[in-house]
Design an enzyme around this catalytic site. Sequence first.
Site: not given
Length: 361
Positions: A206, A209, A234, A261, A290
């Site tokens: 991530d 982000k 993101h 992902h 996740d």
Amino acid sequence: MEKVRILAVDDQEFNLDLIELAFMEYENTELIKAENGQIALEILEKDPCFHVILLDLAMPVLNGFETLERLKGNAVWKQIPTIIVTANKEEKLRALNLGGDDFISKPYDIEELKLRTFNYAKIKDYQDNLNSMVEERTRELSDALMQAKKTEYEISARLGKASEYRDLETGMHIKRMSHYSAKLAELAGLDTEEVELVLYASPLHDIGKVGIPDQILLKPGRFTPEEFEIMKLHAVLGGKMLESEGNYPVLEVGRIIALQHHEKIDGTGYPAGLKGEKIHIYARIVSIADVFDALSSERVYKKAFSVEKTVEIMQEGSGSHFDEKLLTLFIENLDQFLAIKEAFPDEEETPSIMNLIDQLQ
């Protein structure tokens, strides 16, 4: 050159005495005598540090051919030059075919014997020095590569923390999902190096982000369609941030994971709508890890689902959201993932940016 060590192997005591006499005048030479091949091998078992072996062929117990086969079949002994001492031409050829380095005809010339022996001793000494240099350079290169790998892992960990501080996720989420990912990669049959790469690259999932505005990233409620489109960026941002020339394996694996992902097996994910195995296995693995942690953990905006409910929800997405085989593998080995969950509880979490702001007020 250091002391030249010679192993002379002959069943005739007269021949051994003659060889001993030939080298007696040289103070830097040590001659060890063996009466047959078996004794020679026993000597080498205890002390393989010889520069040259002078080997007769016609001997009792273990003849020269059998001895030569044993010598050349041993990783250490085969490095020692072996000079065959014989009067038979056919025996010479057979011995050379078995790996003998050279031969001297009987009756041998003492000066030739000494010259050939010392020449091969010099070659052996040179090879030993060269091997030592290669080993040293190899160790230095290995140390440098290990340091480079540690540096890359440290960069990955710190980049992962950067995304933590901008998100409502916890530090323990990052640790749990990275260990979940590595365990699932191992269960899926990825090799040790790939498992390690997944472990250290998955915290970067991530990283994109950091480029999402706070009013969207930190919003506690549901996104509007427009906000969600921005939020989906993101994945693209993460992929671009981690682009490299391919010299950084962790960052390359991180790039793949960050970019893919949120893709789904049925092609309804984002950002590229990839389908099935067009989604890299690293991303398919991290997707499961996740979501499992997100559903089974408490957040400021939601309560944690039970493990049973989490598994039920994820099974509903088998073959559509998640890779069916990987999800089955995850569920069949759930006890191993629950052990990881227990090892990294949220009580030890790294403060989010909101918590840090609260602490400063």
